[in-house]
Design a protein around this motif. Sequence first.
Motif, PDB file in Angstrom:
ATOM      1  N   UNK A   1     -51.958 -11.712 -64.603  1.00  0.00           N
ATOM      2  CA  UNK A   1     -51.569 -12.374 -65.856  1.00  0.00           C
ATOM      3  C   UNK A   1     -50.237 -13.113 -65.758  1.00  0.00           C
ATOM      4  N   UNK A   2     -49.327 -12.606 -64.965  1.00  0.00           N
ATOM      5  CA  UNK A   2     -48.013 -13.256 -64.856  1.00  0.00           C
ATOM      6  C   UNK A   2     -48.064 -14.617 -64.157  1.00  0.00           C
ATOM      7  N   UNK A   3     -49.153 -14.830 -63.402  1.00  0.00           N
ATOM      8  CA  UNK A   3     -49.249 -16.078 -62.636  1.00  0.00           C
ATOM      9  C   UNK A   3     -50.093 -17.140 -63.322  1.00  0.00           C
ATOM     10  N   UNK A   4     -50.574 -16.842 -64.533  1.00  0.00           N
ATOM     11  CA  UNK A   4     -51.541 -17.732 -65.177  1.00  0.00           C
ATOM     12  C   UNK A   4     -51.034 -19.167 -65.267  1.00  0.00           C
ATOM     13  N   UNK A   5     -49.847 -19.357 -65.815  1.00  0.00           N
ATOM     14  CA  UNK A   5     -49.391 -20.724 -66.053  1.00  0.00           C
ATOM     15  C   UNK A   5     -49.119 -21.465 -64.742  1.00  0.00           C
ATOM     16  N   UNK A   6     -48.454 -20.809 -63.792  1.00  0.00           N
ATOM     17  CA  UNK A   6     -48.144 -21.528 -62.545  1.00  0.00           C
ATOM     18  C   UNK A   6     -49.416 -21.809 -61.760  1.00  0.00           C
ATOM     19  N   UNK A   7     -50.343 -20.850 -61.705  1.00  0.00           N
ATOM     20  CA  UNK A   7     -51.598 -21.092 -60.974  1.00  0.00           C
ATOM     21  C   UNK A   7     -52.435 -22.171 -61.663  1.00  0.00           C
ATOM     22  N   UNK A   8     -52.452 -22.131 -62.992  1.00  0.00           N
ATOM     23  CA  UNK A   8     -53.246 -23.116 -63.730  1.00  0.00           C
ATOM     24  C   UNK A   8     -52.667 -24.519 -63.550  1.00  0.00           C
ATOM     25  N   UNK A   9     -51.342 -24.632 -63.621  1.00  0.00           N
ATOM     26  CA  UNK A   9     -50.727 -25.952 -63.451  1.00  0.00           C
ATOM     27  C   UNK A   9     -50.990 -26.502 -62.048  1.00  0.00           C
ATOM     28  N   UNK A  10     -50.913 -25.611 -61.055  1.00  0.00           N
ATOM     29  CA  UNK A  10     -51.225 -26.038 -59.688  1.00  0.00           C
ATOM     30  C   UNK A  10     -52.657 -26.571 -59.616  1.00  0.00           C
ATOM     31  N   UNK A  11     -53.591 -25.819 -60.181  1.00  0.00           N
ATOM     32  CA  UNK A  11     -54.996 -26.238 -60.145  1.00  0.00           C
ATOM     33  C   UNK A  11     -55.235 -27.515 -60.927  1.00  0.00           C
ATOM     34  N   UNK A  12     -54.589 -27.607 -62.061  1.00  0.00           N
ATOM     35  CA  UNK A  12     -54.754 -28.791 -62.918  1.00  0.00           C
ATOM     36  C   UNK A  12     -54.278 -30.048 -62.190  1.00  0.00           C
ATOM     37  N   UNK A  13     -53.124 -29.950 -61.580  1.00  0.00           N
ATOM     38  CA  UNK A  13     -52.563 -31.108 -60.881  1.00  0.00           C
ATOM     39  C   UNK A  13     -53.353 -31.390 -59.598  1.00  0.00           C
ATOM     40  N   UNK A  14     -53.840 -30.339 -58.926  1.00  0.00           N
ATOM     41  CA  UNK A  14     -54.735 -30.537 -57.774  1.00  0.00           C
ATOM     42  C   UNK A  14     -55.974 -31.312 -58.202  1.00  0.00           C
ATOM     43  N   UNK A  15     -56.538 -30.898 -59.325  1.00  0.00           N
ATOM     44  CA  UNK A  15     -57.789 -31.493 -59.788  1.00  0.00           C
ATOM     45  C   UNK A  15     -57.598 -32.972 -60.103  1.00  0.00           C
ATOM     46  N   UNK A  16     -56.489 -33.274 -60.745  1.00  0.00           N
ATOM     47  CA  UNK A  16     -56.236 -34.657 -61.152  1.00  0.00           C
ATOM     48  C   UNK A  16     -55.144 -35.296 -60.294  1.00  0.00           C
TER      49      UNK A  16
END
Lengths: 333, 333
Positions: free
Chosen positions: B8-23
Amino acid sequence: MKKFINNPEDVVSEALTGFVDCYSNYYEKHEEVNGVLLKNRRKDKVALVIGGGSGHEPMFSGFVGKGLGDAAACGNIFASPDPGTIYETAMAVENSKGVLFVYGNYAGDNLNFDMAEELLEEDGVKSTHVRVWDDCASAPKDRLTDRRGIAGDLFVVKIAGAACDAGLELDEVKATAEMARDNLRSIGVASSPGQIPGLDKPTFEIADDEMEYGMGIHGEKGIERTKMKTVDEITEYLYFNIKKDMEINSGDEVCVLINGLGSTTILEMSIAYRKLKELLDADGVQVHDSDINSYCTCQEMGGFSISILKLNEELKKLYDMPCYCPYYAKEGK
Amino acid sequence: MKKFINNPEDVVSEALTGFVDCYSNYYEKHEEVNGVLLKNRRKDKVALVIGGGSGHEPMFSGFVGKGLGDAAACGNIFASPDPGTIYETAMAVENSKGVLFVYGNYAGDNLNFDMAEELLEEDGVKSTHVRVWDDCASAPKDRLTDRRGIAGDLFVVKIAGAACDAGLELDEVKATAEMARDNLRSIGVASSPGQIPGLDKPTFEIADDEMEYGMGIHGEKGIERTKMKTVDEITEYLYFNIKKDMEINSGDEVCVLINGLGSTTILEMSIAYRKLKELLDADGVQVHDSDINSYCTCQEMGGFSISILKLNEELKKLYDMPCYCPYYAKEGK
């Protein structure tokens, strides 16, 4: 399950009215049947007609647009449009260059779209179809035609729409859309069910700590129910299942869609994408383009699917053509 | 509540990484802070920096794009980005024409964005801000600055982005974005809560047959809890509350957004749009453009809001300029 509706029986007709009202700059509703028609569409090309049951929005009505579907024939919730609806929708957009139907491979859809094709033939209108069966969890590899169509439909619609725009003839558009379909695999995971408006039970039951791999977009049974896992573990499982089914080699270029089933957030799916990208990188696979969105839903179902489209030169050229509709726009390259 | 996450503590950083990877065709992540930066952005204009707490995706990170935000500063879930994150994100995209910040009017955001502006000032970088307070259920009419920002943020970002693209100076962009904010009202309804990843309780509790008008996008208390009503009744209530707050007259032109809070379907919101269009038609109000989408969510919260932006000549011209990002694209007129 609380729903924002009036009379359950009116859900689809009221929603289609509202949808077309909202996007009246782009769409008009067929006067007689539940068909969404693109205004200002090109008249010099094969017509692409998509469709299927309602309840998966924005799929299919939301993928009518430039470089996409010319029209969508919409059934009741989770039910195929009837042959008359499909026929009338197609007749409203056909331009004497023939009609290609793209839809998910379900018994009801297959039957009704086939009957619509017979009606078109009686009127002297050429038509043919591509059935999408991207869900590799829904039947074994040697029974491809028993598989269901899920979010990968979008890639086939995108490629078929571009092929129509490129001026290809009906048989060529069909061959190209089939090429997209055959280079495409999807598989999903579900954590909670959706519910059809007006029914008092969800589409399936699942424990508070469980999830199920391979469930369909109407709640069809999947391939494995387990305790809830981390999204990294889930993503690995999904990717390895796609790789078992379709050869993906170092140097390949792919397009990727992470599709939410309704209530799963972009935040969660972005974490899944991050892991998927790691796995693709490790395999030397290059991502040409990708999306994280809820394009093909099952009401408010929890879960997501991964779709991978393997590109070749022809598919890449068509994928890179621009398209526009309010739910899905690509600038083109 | 099952979530597709890792730690749970990594949600935002992991999500932002994935989001920027995706786009990654469009975005890059700030190397040091949780900022999403637009690649290939224009360098000859005021920089528009948006932001706020994560958990409302695609808002805000998903509204970085051409004719939209140049960057988004992202906080933890439902928490403002810290001043350093805002400052660094702004510094990465400022072009010596100044920086406009657009964000929702919340105490934490106001404080942290103000502190970032002070840091920018120390570096000789001009900046100013527009706080969005579109939620007319969140405080009375004579206390506008106590109101919260909800989905209407999108309209202010759209107009501010267009004003930047049109080459306006910082004070003009600010005045224009304020004009959009002041011509904008929203109000929502909620039927079920969202849940922050890692917490074991949802943001609020509500009975199986109840709904609440005016709830905020973090689950803030609304103005009236009642038994579940039909969507037509709900839509009337929401529209009449907007009309009580903002003069809407026959002949006015408006843009409309029906925004889903997470798990409410396009099908349901389309039915709401149908009713809203009837009401607007009856009042002689013309809809210039409209959308039905889940642009500003509260995790998997059930419910939706209506936002109405009243146009004048200037706002209409800016609204009609094209914009593009993967989650929100307008072709321009």
